[in-house]
Design a protein around this motif. Sequence first.
Motif: not given
Length: 489
Positions: A411-425
């Motif tokens: 889930v992204s809060v106040n963005s979309v696809l925010g998780f895609a650029a976080v390698p640790a997630l």
Amino acid sequence: MSTLVSRNPVTGEVVAEHAAADEATVREVVTRARSAGLWWTSRRPRERRDALLRWKSELVAGSADLAAVIRAETGKPTTGALLEVMLAVEHLDWAARNAHKVLRRRKVAAGVLAMNQRALLEYVPFGVVGVIGPWNYPVYTPLGSISYALAAGNAVVFKPSEYTPGVGQWLADAWARVCPEPVLQVVIGDGRTGQAVVESDVDMVAFTGSADTARRVMAACATRLTPLVVEAGGKDALIVAADADLDAAAGAAVFGGLGNAGQTCAGVERVYVVADVYDRFLAAVTEKASAVRPGADDSAAYGPMTMPGQIEVVRRHVSDALAGGGVAALGGTDSIRAPFVEPIVLTGVAEDSRAMREETFGPTLVVNPVRDVEEAIRLTNASPYGLAAAIFTRDKARGLSTARRLRTGAVSVNSVLGFAAVPALPFGGVGDSGFGRVHGADGLREFSRPKAVTWQRCRAPIDLMRFDASPRAVRTALRLFRMRHGRGH
């Protein structure tokens, strides 16, 4: 041996011809991978890290060439192709640098009953991992499996999509330039080649594709009890609360829904907007989407539909939505001009329509009003898919509590696809979106087998692990057991 021809989806021109791997070829490749994997596993963690970082350097140095191959085979603008490469490199770098820390052998508490034992947990590679990749993000998505599988000590046999074989070959060639062993190999072909990989002697399969194909892959894996990780698409929703920054939410919805021609598994397909701000939000989305232009040139916002058959899927979904009472706020069936689909924004679409139940995978957005965030959560969770979602609100507590209640893998809060650029997630879904995870520490562990090891460091003070245990030892053990666990807390 047959030939696979890749074509530019805009012009239909031949990009390249590749030898298609048959079942016998796949078996030979897997056999080579088995030997190479033993070599790779025997390398020190630092050596594997350094090899992966050299491969990363090859991707960086050749990023323009790789982007050109992506563009030729998918039609996406160069900027989108380069963004994909950059995201993939970030994940490759993280996997290479963190694998040893995540997977190294470590001590765990042995507990009272086994106080005479030393307990260890270690993670060991499966061996050979078969990776079956998609065409929409032919570098970023498969490298989510390839990078983490290699970093965990496995060899990889990669079968790229038949629409993007050149991308897969480029990645394997880059590996061959930095490593003397065929730890990463590519096999090119259509679904028959993919089936041969699944039915071969691989020790694990990582599959990205539709839920229906995933079920067939899963059935094939079941015959050998081959472990499987599946990323099978989504029908992702964006929720807009009454207190949201409407301009930011509208911009995110348009990018999330139309980016890459909507051919994004975690892209936005459904938008639920609290009724109080619905009219303003719909006007903002329509205005922003009307300025977005598809095309074959590099200045276009997005390119063609890469897979020709997907155009008819978009047409069916839009037609079904309109026939069921939906309204086109922007575009409609006339927006579908193969190989391009111009932005389409629909509203008032029935929840039982195809456009709300099935993955469209095109540049369309459905924007529906809801009474409140509670109704939006209920409708979001009613889908059989559960890959990702987004929530826009100025209330941080509401955003985080909503994220927790959504039946999705991200889930992204106040963005979309925010998780895609976080390698640790970690990344992955539930339901028809699949199971298992890539990326992050969970992704490294996904491509490893946990192994428990104990060794006895001294004699047990009360030894019950024998046939001739004394009655006194049993009585003492029971007394201690009741003292420890009999109080209910």
